[in-house]
Design a protein around this motif. Structure first.
Motif, PDB file in Angstrom:
ATOM      1  N   THR A 119       0.853  -1.181   0.000  1.00 54.49           N
ATOM      2  CA  THR A 119       0.000   0.000   0.000  1.00 54.49           C
ATOM      3  C   THR A 119       0.890   1.233   0.000  1.00 54.49           C
ATOM      4  O   THR A 119       1.957   1.236   0.612  1.00 54.49           O
ATOM      5  N   ALA A 120       0.434   2.233  -0.722  1.00 51.67           N
ATOM      6  CA  ALA A 120       1.227   3.448  -0.866  1.00 51.67           C
ATOM      7  C   ALA A 120       0.297   4.630  -1.104  1.00 51.67           C
ATOM      8  O   ALA A 120      -0.838   4.474  -1.556  1.00 51.67           O
ATOM      9  N   GLU A 121       0.809   5.817  -0.784  1.00 47.58           N
ATOM     10  CA  GLU A 121       0.089   7.046  -1.113  1.00 47.58           C
ATOM     11  C   GLU A 121       0.406   7.368  -2.575  1.00 47.58           C
ATOM     12  O   GLU A 121       1.576   7.416  -2.967  1.00 47.58           O
ATOM     13  N   VAL A 122      -0.644   7.571  -3.380  1.00 53.03           N
ATOM     14  CA  VAL A 122      -0.456   7.708  -4.823  1.00 53.03           C
ATOM     15  C   VAL A 122      -1.045   9.017  -5.345  1.00 53.03           C
ATOM     16  O   VAL A 122      -2.150   9.408  -4.990  1.00 53.03           O
ATOM     17  N   ILE A 123      -0.254   9.656  -6.191  1.00 53.89           N
ATOM     18  CA  ILE A 123      -0.696  10.817  -6.966  1.00 53.89           C
ATOM     19  C   ILE A 123      -0.750  10.362  -8.423  1.00 53.89           C
ATOM     20  O   ILE A 123       0.153   9.665  -8.895  1.00 53.89           O
ATOM     21  N   ALA A 124      -1.811  10.732  -9.125  1.00 53.16           N
ATOM     22  CA  ALA A 124      -1.957  10.388 -10.536  1.00 53.16           C
ATOM     23  C   ALA A 124      -2.198  11.678 -11.323  1.00 53.16           C
ATOM     24  O   ALA A 124      -2.188  12.770 -10.751  1.00 53.16           O
ATOM     25  N   TYR A 125      -2.427  11.530 -12.607  1.00 52.17           N
ATOM     26  CA  TYR A 125      -2.658  12.683 -13.470  1.00 52.17           C
ATOM     27  C   TYR A 125      -3.898  12.473 -14.316  1.00 52.17           C
ATOM     28  O   TYR A 125      -4.139  11.382 -14.826  1.00 52.17           O
ATOM     29  N   ILE A 126      -4.675  13.554 -14.466  1.00 54.79           N
ATOM     30  CA  ILE A 126      -5.848  13.561 -15.328  1.00 54.79           C
ATOM     31  C   ILE A 126      -5.430  14.216 -16.641  1.00 54.79           C
ATOM     32  O   ILE A 126      -4.861  15.311 -16.641  1.00 54.79           O
ATOM     33  N   ASP A 127      -5.723  13.551 -17.732  1.00 54.60           N
ATOM     34  CA  ASP A 127      -5.454  14.105 -19.057  1.00 54.60           C
ATOM     35  C   ASP A 127      -6.468  15.227 -19.312  1.00 54.60           C
ATOM     36  O   ASP A 127      -7.681  14.996 -19.349  1.00 54.60           O
ATOM     37  N   LYS A 128      -5.977  16.452 -19.477  1.00 58.58           N
ATOM     38  CA  LYS A 128      -6.868  17.604 -19.677  1.00 58.58           C
ATOM     39  C   LYS A 128      -7.763  17.443 -20.906  1.00 58.58           C
ATOM     40  O   LYS A 128      -8.880  17.956 -20.929  1.00 58.58           O
ATOM     41  N   SER A 129      -7.280  16.724 -21.918  1.00 60.48           N
ATOM     42  CA  SER A 129      -8.078  16.568 -23.142  1.00 60.48           C
ATOM     43  C   SER A 129      -9.328  15.725 -22.909  1.00 60.48           C
ATOM     44  O   SER A 129     -10.250  15.740 -23.716  1.00 60.48           O
ATOM     45  N   LYS A 130      -9.380  15.005 -21.794  1.00 58.65           N
ATOM     46  CA  LYS A 130     -10.549  14.179 -21.470  1.00 58.65           C
ATOM     47  C   LYS A 130     -11.506  14.878 -20.507  1.00 58.65           C
ATOM     48  O   LYS A 130     -12.503  14.295 -20.090  1.00 58.65           O
ATOM     49  N   MET A 131     -11.188  16.128 -20.177  1.00 60.68           N
ATOM     50  CA  MET A 131     -12.020  16.904 -19.260  1.00 60.68           C
ATOM     51  C   MET A 131     -12.904  17.868 -20.039  1.00 60.68           C
ATOM     52  O   MET A 131     -12.524  18.339 -21.105  1.00 60.68           O
ATOM     53  N   THR A 132     -14.054  18.174 -19.456  1.00 60.82           N
ATOM     54  CA  THR A 132     -14.914  19.183 -20.068  1.00 60.82           C
ATOM     55  C   THR A 132     -14.378  20.573 -19.716  1.00 60.82           C
ATOM     56  O   THR A 132     -13.623  20.733 -18.745  1.00 60.82           O
ATOM     57  N   ASP A 133     -14.786  21.562 -20.484  1.00 62.96           N
ATOM     58  CA  ASP A 133     -14.399  22.941 -20.182  1.00 62.96           C
ATOM     59  C   ASP A 133     -14.928  23.363 -18.815  1.00 62.96           C
ATOM     60  O   ASP A 133     -14.255  24.087 -18.085  1.00 62.96           O
ATOM     61  N   GLU A 134     -16.106  22.895 -18.460  1.00 68.95           N
ATOM     62  CA  GLU A 134     -16.697  23.223 -17.162  1.00 68.95           C
ATOM     63  C   GLU A 134     -15.852  22.663 -16.016  1.00 68.95           C
ATOM     64  O   GLU A 134     -15.668  23.323 -14.994  1.00 68.95           O
ATOM     65  N   GLU A 135     -15.361  21.451 -16.179  1.00 70.73           N
ATOM     66  CA  GLU A 135     -14.518  20.843 -15.143  1.00 70.73           C
ATOM     67  C   GLU A 135     -13.220  21.625 -14.977  1.00 70.73           C
ATOM     68  O   GLU A 135     -12.800  21.912 -13.855  1.00 70.73           O
ATOM     69  N   LYS A 136     -12.606  21.978 -16.092  1.00 68.05           N
ATOM     70  CA  LYS A 136     -11.368  22.759 -16.035  1.00 68.05           C
ATOM     71  C   LYS A 136     -11.602  24.102 -15.359  1.00 68.05           C
ATOM     72  O   LYS A 136     -10.806  24.544 -14.536  1.00 68.05           O
ATOM     73  N   GLU A 137     -12.714  24.749 -15.701  1.00 68.30           N
ATOM     74  CA  GLU A 137     -13.027  26.051 -15.124  1.00 68.30           C
ATOM     75  C   GLU A 137     -13.317  25.928 -13.630  1.00 68.30           C
ATOM     76  O   GLU A 137     -12.882  26.767 -12.833  1.00 68.30           O
ATOM     77  N   HIS A 138     -14.036  24.891 -13.231  1.00 64.97           N
ATOM     78  CA  HIS A 138     -14.329  24.684 -11.809  1.00 64.97           C
ATOM     79  C   HIS A 138     -13.019  24.529 -11.018  1.00 64.97           C
ATOM     80  O   HIS A 138     -12.849  25.155  -9.969  1.00 64.97           O
ATOM     81  N   ILE A 139     -12.111  23.736 -11.533  1.00 67.61           N
ATOM     82  CA  ILE A 139     -10.824  23.524 -10.859  1.00 67.61           C
ATOM     83  C   ILE A 139     -10.051  24.838 -10.792  1.00 67.61           C
ATOM     84  O   ILE A 139      -9.501  25.190  -9.753  1.00 67.61           O
TER      85      ILE A 139
END
Length: 168
Positions: A100-120
């Motif tokens: 078990t480990a603490e994990v950081i991952a990455y979200i591909d911005k091209s798979k996000m909606t504009d609304e999601e990007k703006e909210h973040i």
């Protein structure tokens, strides 16, 4: 045959500098150690010997999974972030099936909606503004309330990003 390890810093810099991804903290999860492919620093041989002997004699114990910090690359494979290099080596060497480990991952911005990007973007802006304003308060109640508000916003933002990550 000895495993060829990538340089974690180079891998993380490559991902972050591409500006194609947003990081997300997945928390503590179970990982197959054979999928760890990068180390973040030079290893101390004495630490390896000590850890190897301890695990051989007492077995693998995930006493502090936060002590193993991994970054999941978008193309797969984990690299050690800020801790766990020796455990990554030894768990591979001894054929440990999962850790078990603490994990950081990455979200591909091209798979996000504009609304999601703006909210973040807006939430990150709000957190930054609160962090700047906190400097004017020295140890009073207002400062502590702001710290709590920032922590709550950061937690909510990470939960929001996790929802996006697991959807994409």
């Amino acid at each position: 045959m000895s495993k060829k390890w990538l340089d974690s810093d180079q891998e993380i810099d490559r991902i972050q500098n591409s500006n194609n991804y947003i990081s997300v903290e997945l928390g503590i999860i179970t990982v197959d150690p054979t999928e760890i492919i990068g180390l973040s620093r030079k290893l101390e041989e004495n630490d390896l010997i000590y850890l190897r002997n301890k695990i051989i004699n007492m077995g693998w114990k995930d006493i502090n999974p936060r002590g193993i910090s991994l970054v999941l690359r978008p193309e797969g494979g984990y690299v050690v972030g800020s801790g766990g290099n020796h455990r990554a080596i030894i768990s591979n060497e001894l054929g440990i099936k999962e850790i078990t480990a603490e994990v950081i991952a990455y979200i591909d911005k091209s798979k996000m909606t504009d609304e999601e990007k703006e909210h973040i973007r807006l939430e990150e802006e709000k957190i930054s503004e609160l962090n700047r304003s906190i400097r004017q308060y020295k140890g009073d109640e207002k400062r502590y309330r702001l710290i709590e508000e920032i922590a709550a916003l950061e937690f909510a933002l990470e939960e929001y990003k996790k929802g996006i990550y697991y959807r994409t």
